[in-house]
Design a protein around this motif. Structure first.
Motif, PDB file in Angstrom:
ATOM      1  N   PHE A 420       0.830  -1.208   0.000  1.00 40.50           N
ATOM      2  CA  PHE A 420       0.000   0.000   0.000  1.00 40.50           C
ATOM      3  C   PHE A 420       0.864   1.258   0.000  1.00 40.50           C
ATOM      4  O   PHE A 420       0.609   2.208  -0.739  1.00 40.50           O
ATOM      5  N   THR A 421       1.905   1.254   0.860  1.00 40.44           N
ATOM      6  CA  THR A 421       2.775   2.434   0.929  1.00 40.44           C
ATOM      7  C   THR A 421       3.555   2.635  -0.381  1.00 40.44           C
ATOM      8  O   THR A 421       3.880   3.773  -0.742  1.00 40.44           O
ATOM      9  N   HIS A 423       2.444   1.867  -3.484  1.00 38.22           N
ATOM     10  CA  HIS A 423       1.546   2.304  -4.553  1.00 38.22           C
ATOM     11  C   HIS A 423       0.968   3.693  -4.317  1.00 38.22           C
ATOM     12  O   HIS A 423       0.645   4.407  -5.272  1.00 38.22           O
ATOM     13  N   TYR A 424       0.824   4.110  -3.056  1.00 38.91           N
ATOM     14  CA  TYR A 424       0.133   5.375  -2.768  1.00 38.91           C
ATOM     15  C   TYR A 424       0.958   6.244  -1.815  1.00 38.91           C
ATOM     16  O   TYR A 424       0.474   6.655  -0.748  1.00 38.91           O
ATOM     17  N   GLN A 426       1.873   9.359  -2.117  1.00 31.88           N
ATOM     18  CA  GLN A 426       1.391  10.732  -2.029  1.00 31.88           C
ATOM     19  C   GLN A 426       0.254  10.865  -1.009  1.00 31.88           C
ATOM     20  O   GLN A 426       0.205  11.819  -0.236  1.00 31.88           O
ATOM     21  N   ILE A 427      -0.658   9.898  -1.029  1.00 32.72           N
ATOM     22  CA  ILE A 427      -1.770   9.918  -0.076  1.00 32.72           C
ATOM     23  C   ILE A 427      -1.239   9.836   1.351  1.00 32.72           C
ATOM     24  O   ILE A 427      -1.691  10.551   2.258  1.00 32.72           O
ATOM     25  N   SER A 431      -1.708  12.758   4.181  1.00 32.21           N
ATOM     26  CA  SER A 431      -2.370  12.419   5.442  1.00 32.21           C
ATOM     27  C   SER A 431      -1.483  12.728   6.633  1.00 32.21           C
ATOM     28  O   SER A 431      -1.943  13.266   7.652  1.00 32.21           O
TER      29      SER A 431
END
Length: 452
Positions: A420-421, A423-424, A426-427, A431
């Motif tokens: 998850f970290t 692939h994403y 920026q999110i 956050s």
């Protein structure tokens, strides 16, 4: 003109009547849960509302179905244990008569079950089922009562049931004492009948005695259900709510019993469909309804003791994350302020009563604060955590709003989704910056949220 004006008046009167009826329906079905007043009228409307909703609740229907299956499974072993004890006293026939008297609508199935029980006991005494049969007998009985306790505990939101050794001892004591009590009841009834016949005229006895015993039967049914609602859940149940629920459910049970007894003459068509098994669908329907009204009574008992649990129910379920965080910080501030000022610690129930926070919302908030390491329960008597006082678990004289927010925000599992970290990123970065900004700019002390 007069006719036209009268028609208009009638029309407006009808519109007002419809509007009032609609408003009353909306209040009784939905808005009553937003009413925090504790008047008798409001509590009655809430109790009736909850009873109707419980009857239509699919979860209760499913539990009633499961209890029906377990009851069918436990009928023969339960009767075998009862008759084994009754046979030891030479009172097996008395027990059969008492059971038929208690369940007149199920006379056919009881007669059939008595035959199964005789075969069961004969085989057990012959040694074929001495080992496996006794284990199966005890397991089915304990399983039945254990599932009843689990259902009641779920309704009462009790997370921890009785210990297994408590279940075994308590449940076996019930099944051992039950035949003794039934025999004593039969002997007491016979003694009362004999004594009254010697004291009162025969005509009076002949007409009044059946009515007296019918009323006594209803009262005993009330006591039975009230006692069940008080003793079965693994929590403290007040006598008042248990008695009210026992009277309502006991009356409903008697009405249901009467309907099945009086209505069996109208179900002769089942004989053409099911033949000798025609009693099965009737018994299953009867058991399903009995368990359903029993569970509804448990919900009524819980609701009448904790009516505020259901206030704002739909709104609490759909609460926004922002509003929940606001209430969480306020609750933490209340507990901290009382601790700093040396006041009496507040419990979950007192939070709900004093500050108007719905208890069904306060419970998960307190649980999250406890698991976040911000508050602790002060040990006290009883298993009900809603009555345990609360205190801060750290020095709140320096605790800022940002620090409390960060603890609450970060509590729980995270980072378990594979890649998850990766692939994403920026999110995750956005956050983290939002959280850091909130914490840096929330340096006010938490206890200052609540005035002294």
């Amino acid at each position: 003109m007069e006719n036209k004006s009268s028609d208009i008046n009638r029309g407006s009167w009808f519109v007002r009547l419809v509007q009032r009826a609609t408003n009353l329906w909306l209040y009784c079905s939905q808005d009553v849960w937003n009413d925090n007043s504790k008047s008798v009228k409001v509590n009655i409307i809430k109790t009736v509302n909850l009873s109707v909703r419980s009857f239509l609740d699919q979860d209760l229907q499913s539990r009633a179905c499961a209890m029906t299956y377990r009851t069918i499974l436990a009928i023969v072993p339960a009767l075998a244990l009862l008759f084994a004890i009754g046979r030891g006293f030479g009172l097996q026939n008395t027990l059969q008569e008492e059971l038929i008297k208690y369940f007149p609508s199920q006379q056919t199935v009881l007669t059939q079950s008595f035959q199964f029980v005789d075969s069961y006991l004969n085989e057990a005494s012959g040694g074929l089922f001495v080992g496996i049969g006794i284990v199966f007998l005890l397991w089915t009985l304990i399983s039945l009562l254990s599932s009843v306790e689990d259902s009641f505990n779920t309704i009462w939101q009790v997370l921890k049931g009785r210990q297994i050794w408590r279940k075994v001892t308590d449940y076996l004591a019930i099944f051992i004492l039950l035949p003794v009590l039934m025999i004593c009841a039969a002997g007491l009834q016979l003694m009362m009948t004999t004594s009254l016949k010697t004291l009162l005229p025969y005509d009076f006895i002949d007409s009044a005695l059946p009515v007296i015993f019918d009323c006594l039967s209803v009262v005993l049914t009330w006591v039975f259900f009230a006692g069940s609602y008080m003793l079965i859940p693994n929590t403290k149940v007040k006598p008042g709510p248990a008695l009210i629920s026992g009277v309502v459910v006991g009356t409903a049970y008697q009405i249901l019993q009467w309907l099945f007894v009086s209505g069996q003459m109208y179900v002769a068509k089942y004989n053409a469909i099911y033949g000798s098994f025609s009693f099965l669908p009737l018994m299953l329907i009867w058991l399903q309804l009995v368990w359903l009204i029993t569970l509804i009574g448990a919900v009524m008992c819980y609701a009448s003791q904790n009516i505020s649990e259901f206030n704002f129910g739909d709104k609490v379920k759909n609460i926004s994350m922002d509003y929940k965080m606001q209430v969480t910080l306020v609750v933490m501030a209340i507990i901290s302020r009382k601790f700093v000022d040396g006041e009496k610690p507040v419990s979950v129930a007192e939070l709900s009563q004093e500050y108007g926070i719905p208890i069904n919302m306060a419970k998960p908030i307190i649980d999250r604060l406890n698991r976040s390491g911000l508050i602790n329960y002060i040990q006290s008597n009883g298993d009900d955590l809603t009555t345990h006082p609360l205190q801060p678990a750290l020095d709140v004289s320096k605790l800022t709003v940002g620090e409390a927010f960060e603890r609450i925000y970060n509590h729980g599992d995270a980072g378990f989704i594979p890649d998850f970290t990766t692939h994403y990123p920026q999110i995750i970065s956005i956050s983290a910056r939002i959280k850091d900004y909130i914490c840096r700019n929330s340096q006010s002390l938490l206890i200052d949220i609540i005035n002294k």
